[in-house]
Design a protein around this motif. Structure first.
Motif, short mmCIF file in Angstrom:
data_model
loop_
_atom_site.label_atom_id
_atom_site.label_comp_id
_atom_site.label_asym_id
_atom_site.label_seq_id
_atom_site.Cartn_x
_atom_site.Cartn_y
_atom_site.Cartn_z
N VAL A 199 7.82 -0.15 7.73
CA VAL A 199 9.13 -0.15 8.40
C VAL A 199 8.97 -0.44 9.89
N ALA A 200 7.93 0.10 10.51
CA ALA A 200 7.70 -0.15 11.94
C ALA A 200 7.49 -1.64 12.21
N GLU A 201 6.73 -2.30 11.34
CA GLU A 201 6.51 -3.75 11.51
C GLU A 201 7.82 -4.50 11.31
N ALA A 202 8.61 -4.12 10.30
CA ALA A 202 9.89 -4.79 10.06
C ALA A 202 10.84 -4.58 11.23
N ASP A 203 10.88 -3.37 11.77
CA ASP A 203 11.76 -3.10 12.90
C ASP A 203 11.32 -3.88 14.14
N ALA A 204 10.01 -4.04 14.32
CA ALA A 204 9.52 -4.83 15.46
C ALA A 204 9.96 -6.28 15.33
N LEU A 205 9.92 -6.80 14.11
CA LEU A 205 10.38 -8.17 13.89
C LEU A 205 11.89 -8.28 14.16
N LEU A 206 12.66 -7.31 13.68
CA LEU A 206 14.11 -7.36 13.86
C LEU A 206 14.50 -7.16 15.32
N SER A 207 13.67 -6.48 16.09
CA SER A 207 13.98 -6.31 17.51
C SER A 207 13.92 -7.65 18.23
N GLN A 208 13.09 -8.57 17.72
CA GLN A 208 13.00 -9.91 18.31
C GLN A 208 14.07 -10.84 17.79
N ALA A 209 14.48 -10.65 16.52
CA ALA A 209 15.46 -11.55 15.90
C ALA A 209 16.34 -10.72 14.96
N PRO A 210 17.33 -10.01 15.51
CA PRO A 210 18.13 -9.09 14.69
C PRO A 210 18.95 -9.76 13.60
N ASP A 211 19.19 -11.06 13.72
CA ASP A 211 19.98 -11.75 12.71
C ASP A 211 19.14 -12.68 11.84
N ASP A 212 17.84 -12.47 11.83
CA ASP A 212 17.00 -13.28 10.95
C ASP A 212 17.16 -12.75 9.52
N PRO A 213 17.69 -13.57 8.60
CA PRO A 213 17.98 -13.05 7.25
C PRO A 213 16.75 -12.62 6.48
N GLY A 256 15.30 -4.46 3.90
CA GLY A 256 16.02 -3.96 2.74
C GLY A 256 15.11 -3.72 1.55
N GLN A 257 14.17 -4.62 1.35
CA GLN A 257 13.24 -4.48 0.23
C GLN A 257 12.36 -3.23 0.40
N ILE A 258 11.87 -3.02 1.61
CA ILE A 258 11.03 -1.84 1.87
C ILE A 258 11.82 -0.57 1.57
N LEU A 259 13.06 -0.50 2.07
CA LEU A 259 13.88 0.69 1.86
C LEU A 259 14.20 0.89 0.38
N LEU A 260 14.58 -0.18 -0.29
CA LEU A 260 14.94 -0.09 -1.71
C LEU A 260 13.77 0.42 -2.53
N GLU A 261 12.60 -0.16 -2.32
CA GLU A 261 11.45 0.18 -3.14
C GLU A 261 10.83 1.52 -2.74
N ALA A 262 11.31 2.08 -1.62
CA ALA A 262 10.89 3.43 -1.24
C ALA A 262 11.90 4.47 -1.73
N GLY A 263 12.87 4.03 -2.53
CA GLY A 263 13.86 4.95 -3.08
C GLY A 263 15.04 5.21 -2.18
N GLN A 313 0.82 -1.22 0.00
CA GLN A 313 0.00 0.00 0.00
C GLN A 313 0.85 1.27 0.00
N ALA A 314 2.18 1.10 -0.02
CA ALA A 314 3.10 2.23 0.04
C ALA A 314 2.97 3.01 1.34
N LEU A 315 2.62 2.31 2.42
CA LEU A 315 2.57 2.93 3.75
C LEU A 315 3.94 2.71 4.40
N PHE A 316 4.89 3.55 4.00
CA PHE A 316 6.29 3.33 4.35
C PHE A 316 6.51 3.25 5.85
N ASP A 317 6.05 4.25 6.60
CA ASP A 317 6.32 4.29 8.03
C ASP A 317 5.77 3.06 8.74
N LYS A 318 4.55 2.65 8.36
CA LYS A 318 3.94 1.49 9.03
C LYS A 318 4.64 0.19 8.66
#
Length: 457
Positions: free
Chosen positions: A297-311, A318-325, A290-295
């Motif tokens: 990214v927030a979900e991705a960061d919440a996931l990474l906070s639980q498992a920072p080394d989950d590839p 990375g995909q969210i950031l790349l496709e947001a320019g 939906q191109a809701l960048f902030d939301k």
């Protein structure tokens, strides 16, 4: 018999054949979904079943098809095609493993090869085509000749459907054998057949024993009764499901749902107040779409906070950031994801794309290295070839740019462009080199595809 009546009967016959062929449409008519995490899980789920079937896991492909119907099939070679709708309908990994076991029964039974005995020019009927929907048209006008022809038509259709039902029953029993050999309970398989029966009932279809005449598969209730007896005798019946496989399955199912389902449905299935990993995964992909960048990214960061080394969480970020320019910001999570997965080719391709998207020529050498590594493992990766072609073109290596374009065009269904690029590459590359030989191979494949298309048209 009047000409008009003959035409009417012919039309009905064609309709019947068309419905049969619709139920066996090949994977080529649908799009393939590729995702590193999903492919790794499906391969791990299938590996013990493949070994139990006497096959090599590395030689059997699991292909995910973007199709919302509840289906799976084999269509030639050692490849099991699974519809995304089947994953969405399944409650757990054991249900999908039961389907995979059944499809392996088709492969080991040679049903794809032998299917011409039942209906020439048709591919293998899929496991979960619930209702064929074919009924012989009643002969009109009471004319005796037309009645005889209709009866002959009905008998032929009956033989065809009986043939496919025999294959399905054999695959059911083979699948039960492979589940037992893998030490997996048949509970999931039975649960899934009950699900099919419920789907039949929800569609308003209540079969009686005579209806099997017009079906490619035995009735779900009959399959349940037959297989329950087999499964309950097996030592693995009470074996618990693998908790790690099940955890990964729920993640994968949510991820696919978030990627494919309408956003409003995603929020119904995974509401905002649920903070589990599958729920966050689904919402992250849905919000990204939906191109809701902030939301997202927030979900991705919440996931990474639980498992920072989950590839796969790093890949998502990375995909969210790349496709947001934000290509430069995407490099670190994607580089780490590539490293953690041992250069998984799909993730490496995304990383290569990000390196090029920075528009910094200093990244070109690294991009070429990771992309060449990706196609060395996974040649059927059009995006990687496309990105490689960009690198070759920017540095003036036009022969290899044309060769990379030929690879891309061949894989994306444009054999004429593939042929033109392959011929141009062959003419400019040093004779006898691997790239020159590859250009020749692509040209041959393209000519063959063009000729086959010409014959179909």
């Amino acid at each position: 018999m009047p000409v008009s009546a003959l035409r009417s009967l012919l039309a009905r016959t064609i309709c019947i054949l068309a419905l049969v062929l619709m139920s066996v449409r090949p994977a080529a008519a649908q799009s393939i979904l590729r995702d590193a995490e999903t492919e790794a899980l499906l391969n791990d789920m299938a590996a013990p079943l493949i070994r139990a079937a006497g096959l090599e896991p590395g030689n059997v492909d699991l292909v995910l098809i973007n199709d919302g119907s509840v289906n799976a099939f084999v269509a030639g070679g050692q490849a099991v095609h699974i519809h995304s709708g089947l994953i969405a309908e399944a409650d757990n990994a054991l249900e999908v493993q039961g389907v995979i076991a059944h499809e392996l029964g088709h492969i080991t039974g040679g049903h794809v090869i032998g299917f011409g005995d039942g209906a020439k020019a048709a591919g293998n009927i899929s496991i979960l085509s619930l209702i064929l929907g074919v009924a012989a048209a009643a002969a009109g006008g009471g004319e005796a000749a037309m009645g005889v022809i209709a009866a002959g038509q009905q008998a032929a259709m009956g033989k065809f459907l009986a043939f496919t039902r025999g294959q399905e029953s054999a695959a059911d029993l083979a699948g039960a054998k492979y589940l037992a050999g893998a030490g997996l309970s048949g509970r999931g398989s039975l649960d899934f057949f009950r699900k099919l029966q419920n789907l039949e009932h929800r569609s308003g279809y209540y079969a009686d024993s005579n209806d099997t005449f017009y079906r490619t598969h035995p009735l779900s209730r009959d399959r349940i009764e037959t297989l329950r007896t087999v499964y309950e005798r097996d030592d693995a019946w009470d074996e618990p499901a693998d908790p790690d496989i099940e955890r990964r399955f729920q993640r994968m199912k949510a991820k696919l749902y978030g990627y494919l389902a309408p956003p409003e449905q995603v929020l119904i299935a995974y509401p905002e107040y649920v903070d589990t990993v599958p729920a966050r995964y689904a919402r992250a992909y849905s919000r990204h779409r939906q191109a809701l960048f902030d939301k997202s990214v927030a979900e991705a960061d919440a996931l990474l906070s639980q498992a920072p080394d989950d590839p796969y969480f790093l890949e998502l970020k990375g995909q969210i950031l790349l496709e947001a320019g934000q290509a430069e910001e995407a490099l670190d999570p994607l580089r780490r994801a590539v490293s953690l997965t041992g250069n998984q080719p799909l993730i490496a391709t995304l990383f290569g794309h990000a390196l090029l998207a920075t528009e910094d020529a200093a990244h070109h050498a690294e991009a070429e290295r990771v992309l060449r590594a990706a196609v060395a493992v996974d040649r059927l990766n059009p995006q990687a070839w496309y990105q490689l072609g960009r690198i070759y073109a920017e540095r003036g290596d036009l022969p290899r740019a044309r060769l990379a374009s030929a690879e891309t065009k061949m894989m994306t269904g444009d054999p004429m462009s593939a042929l033109q690029n392959a011929q141009a590459a062959e003419a400019a590359l040093p004779t006898g080199t691997p790239d020159w030989l590859r250009a020749q191979d692509i040209a041959l494949q393209a000519r063959d595809a063009i000729e086959r298309k010409r014959k179909r048209d």
